[in-house]
Design a protein around this motif. Structure first.
Motif, short mmCIF file in Angstrom:
data_model
loop_
_atom_site.label_atom_id
_atom_site.label_comp_id
_atom_site.label_asym_id
_atom_site.label_seq_id
_atom_site.Cartn_x
_atom_site.Cartn_y
_atom_site.Cartn_z
N THR A 102 0.86 -1.20 0.00
CA THR A 102 0.00 0.00 0.00
C THR A 102 0.89 1.24 0.00
N ASP A 103 0.50 2.26 -0.74
CA ASP A 103 1.25 3.52 -0.74
C ASP A 103 1.32 4.07 0.68
N ASN A 104 2.46 4.69 0.99
CA ASN A 104 2.70 5.11 2.38
C ASN A 104 1.65 6.07 2.94
N THR A 105 1.22 7.01 2.12
CA THR A 105 0.26 7.99 2.63
C THR A 105 -1.07 7.31 2.96
N ILE A 106 -1.46 6.38 2.11
CA ILE A 106 -2.73 5.66 2.35
C ILE A 106 -2.60 4.77 3.59
N LEU A 107 -1.46 4.11 3.69
CA LEU A 107 -1.23 3.23 4.85
C LEU A 107 -1.21 4.04 6.14
N TYR A 108 -0.58 5.20 6.08
CA TYR A 108 -0.51 6.08 7.26
C TYR A 108 -1.92 6.38 7.78
N ASP A 109 -2.79 6.75 6.86
CA ASP A 109 -4.17 7.09 7.25
C ASP A 109 -4.90 5.87 7.84
N ARG A 110 -4.68 4.70 7.21
CA ARG A 110 -5.35 3.49 7.72
C ARG A 110 -4.88 3.15 9.14
N LEU A 111 -3.57 3.30 9.38
CA LEU A 111 -3.03 2.93 10.70
C LEU A 111 -3.43 3.95 11.77
N LYS A 112 -3.47 5.22 11.37
CA LYS A 112 -3.94 6.29 12.29
C LYS A 112 -5.38 5.98 12.72
N GLU A 113 -6.17 5.64 11.71
CA GLU A 113 -7.57 5.29 11.94
C GLU A 113 -7.69 4.14 12.94
N ARG A 114 -6.73 3.22 12.86
CA ARG A 114 -6.73 2.06 13.74
C ARG A 114 -6.23 2.42 15.15
N GLY A 115 -5.75 3.65 15.30
CA GLY A 115 -5.30 4.10 16.63
C GLY A 115 -3.81 3.97 16.85
N TYR A 116 -3.04 3.62 15.80
CA TYR A 116 -1.59 3.54 15.95
C TYR A 116 -1.03 4.96 16.04
#
Ligand code: ADP
Length: 178
Positions: A102-116
């Protein structure tokens, strides 16, 4: 032959946390007769987690216990194994390995959403930037069975699922027991 006792293939779905392994494994298990093995869940259910690691904010895995518990399942064949590491398992278990990316910016948002956040978030983004899991997979399995799949959008996900379903059907034709 490695897979002579299996009447359905074993698939490893791996990649950095957040790339979409669970979602894809679930969809695949719904569209095929393969069974999804969520390794993190299995580790919890089979009491394979030891003491808590403060730095990584998670419990340490008892790898030997986990692998022993999985051996019979894997020998049956027809399993989709979903795990964020590729080097843990014996090579003989898998007929094909997919590394989701996954592209880094997209992954960043997904992980933030997950609470990381903090180190955990940074380490996972670094893991994706340095293609750590892809390199691990190439070192752990024959390169010709390791495939990288982009998983940025739901469209890509649907395409990936379709291709894997076709591969499963072909595997069954090629490996029919007489
Ligand atoms: P993993 O199992 O690799 O940690 P998940 O399957 O839990 O990742 O997915 C993380 C989040 O990203 C979930 O909210 C999921 O719905 C979403 N997601 C997964 N794959 C995609 C995709 N290809 N396109 C858009 N969103 C996705």
């Amino acid at each position: 032959m490695l897979n002579s006792q299996r009447n359905a293939p074993n698939i490893l779905i791996t990649g950095t946390p957040g790339v979409g392994k669970s979602l894809m494994s679930r969809m695949l298990s719904e569209k095929t007769d393969l069974k999804w093995v969520d390794v993190s869940k299995l580790a919890t259910e089979n009491a394979c987690l030891d003491e808590f690691d403060e730095e990584y904010q998670c419990r340490v895995l008892d790898e030997e216990k986990l692998l022993n518990g999985m051996e019979n399942l894997m020998n049956e064949g027809g399993k989709i194994v979903d795990y964020h590491s590729a080097e843990l398992f014996p090579e003989r278990w898998f007929d094909i390995v997919f590394v989701l990316r996954t592209d880094n910016t997209i992954l960043y948002d997904r992980l933030k959403e997950r609470g990381y956040c903090g180190k955990k978030l940074e380490d996972n983004i670094d893991c994706e930037i340095f293609q750590t899991i892809l390199e691990e997979a190439k070192e752990s399995y024959r390169e010709e069975i390791v495939h990288e799949l982009m998983s940025n959008s739901l469209e890509q996900l649907a395409d990936n699922v379709l291709v894997i379903c076709q591969w499963v059907e072909q595997w069954k034709i090629d490996n029919q027991q007489n």
